[in-house]
Design a protein around this motif. Sequence first.
Motif, short mmCIF file in Angstrom:
data_model
loop_
_atom_site.label_atom_id
_atom_site.label_comp_id
_atom_site.label_asym_id
_atom_site.label_seq_id
_atom_site.Cartn_x
_atom_site.Cartn_y
_atom_site.Cartn_z
N ALA A 66 0.83 -1.21 0.00
CA ALA A 66 0.00 0.00 0.00
C ALA A 66 0.86 1.26 0.00
O ALA A 66 0.52 2.27 0.62
N GLN A 69 -0.34 4.96 0.01
CA GLN A 69 -1.77 4.94 0.33
C GLN A 69 -2.00 5.01 1.85
O GLN A 69 -1.15 4.60 2.63
N THR A 384 -7.14 4.18 0.70
CA THR A 384 -7.24 5.34 -0.21
C THR A 384 -6.35 5.14 -1.43
O THR A 384 -5.47 4.27 -1.43
N LYS A 385 -6.57 5.97 -2.42
CA LYS A 385 -5.61 6.06 -3.52
C LYS A 385 -4.37 6.77 -2.97
O LYS A 385 -4.45 7.40 -1.91
N PRO A 386 -3.25 6.71 -3.68
CA PRO A 386 -2.08 7.44 -3.18
C PRO A 386 -2.43 8.93 -3.01
O PRO A 386 -3.10 9.50 -3.86
N ASP A 403 -9.59 3.77 -3.03
CA ASP A 403 -9.13 2.72 -3.92
C ASP A 403 -10.02 1.49 -3.73
O ASP A 403 -10.67 1.04 -4.66
#
Length: 413
Positions: A66, A69, A384-386, A403
Motif C-alpha cells: 500500500a 496509500q 485510499t488512492k495514493p 481505492d
Amino acid sequence: MTTLFTNVKGLVGVHQQNELLRGKALAHLPIIEHAYLLVEDDRIAAFGPMSELQLQPEDFNHIINASGQFILPAWCDSHTHLVFAGSREGEFVDKINGLSYADIAAKGGGILNSAKKLNAASEEELFRQSYQRLHDVMKLGTGAIEIKSGYGLSVEGELKMLRVIKRLKESSNVNIKATFLGAHTYPQQFKQDHEGYINQIINEMLPVIAVECLADYIDVFCEENFFSPEETERICRAGINHGLKAKIHANQLTLSGGVQTGIKLGAVSVDHLETMDDDTINTLRNSTTIGTLLPTAAFFLRMPYQPARRLIDRNCAIALATDYNPGSSPSGNMNFVVALSCIQMKMLPEEAINAATINGAFAMELEDEVGSISVGKKANLILTKPMPSISYLPYSFAHNLIDRVMIAGEWVK
Ligand code: NIG
Ligand code: FE
C-alpha cells in the motif's frame, strides 16, 4: 483468510483508548506512518510500524503493498433513513422554483409523499431498492450504519420498513442498527387527532416491534408542527419501557426543546442541531448525549449549517452522519459529509474524521466493534488512492479518493 498490508503511508485512527472524543481531544487523530496491518478473517489482528514487522510475508494468503496509500477505519454513519421507496426530485425542482420545505409539506409532499410511495411498494421491492443503496454506500466506505423507519406511518408500513432493515442486517456484513421513527409526522387521517396516532404508536406498533426485536432505538421528530417535547417524551418513554434507547431529531428548524428532552431521556444522541442557542449548548456539553450533525441536510435545504465550531470548543461530543433520505439529503456519501464539515463548518480534517468514525461508532453503541484501527475490532477499512496527506481527503472534495473498501475482512465488489 489473512491479508497483510505493507508499506502503508499512514495508518489512521489508531486510538489506544476506546473513548468518545470531545473538545480538544476531537482533533487527536493518531496516525502510524510507514506501517503494516494484518487482517485475519473478519478482524484486525496486528499493526505497527514496518520496522517492527517480524512475520514472514510468505505466510500470508494476500499481501498488498500500500505504498503511498492511507488506511482509515470505514465510516460509521449513525443517522440515515436509507430504507425508502422511489425518490422526490419533483420537490427538488419545486424548491428551485421557490417553494419552501414547509410549503411542500403543507401540500402533501415531503414525508407524506414518501409514505404514500412506501405503503404502495411491496416488501420485496423495498428490500431490493434498499439493498442497492446499502451496497452503494459500502463502496463509498461506510462499514456501520443506523437506519430508521418513519415513512410507513401505519402499523403495516412501519413494520414493513423494520422487517426490511432486519433483512438488510441478515444479508450484509455491515453493522446495522435499527431505529423506530413512527413519530416522524402525523399521517393524513390523524392530522386532527394527534392523540389517536400516538396511541397507535404506543399500543399497536411498539408491542409488535418489541416481540419481533425489530428495533434498537426509538426516535421522534421533535419540532414545531410535528411532535412537541411532551409528545416526544411520552412516545420515547413507551419505547424505553420496551427496551429501546432514544435518539431524537432535535432543533432542525427551530429551538424545539428536542435537545433538552433527549438529554432528560438519556438519549444516545440528539441529531440535526441546525438551531442552537447558548442554553441548549450548555445543556448538551454537560451531558453524555452525543450531538450528531447532518451538514448535507443543511446543504441540500439551503439552511444554516450546524455550529460545529461552537459545539466542539464548548466541549460537546459530536458525531457526523449523512441523514441519507429522499427529502433533505438524497446522498449517503460520508466522504462528502467529511469534506463539507471542514469546508463549511470549519472542522479540522482530524476532527471530521474522528466524528465520522470513532464518535459515530459511539452514537450507535458499536464502539467495541468498529470506528478505529484496533486489534480485535472488525476489519472495516478504507484503502485510499495514493495521496500526500490526510488533509488531502476533505480538500479534494467530490473526488473519489477511495481505492478499495474492506468490510469484515472482505473486499466490497
Ligand atoms: O432527518 N427532519 C426530519 N426527517 C428527515 C427528512 C424527511 C424527509 O423530508 O423525507 C430529516 O431530515
Ligand atoms: Fe433524519
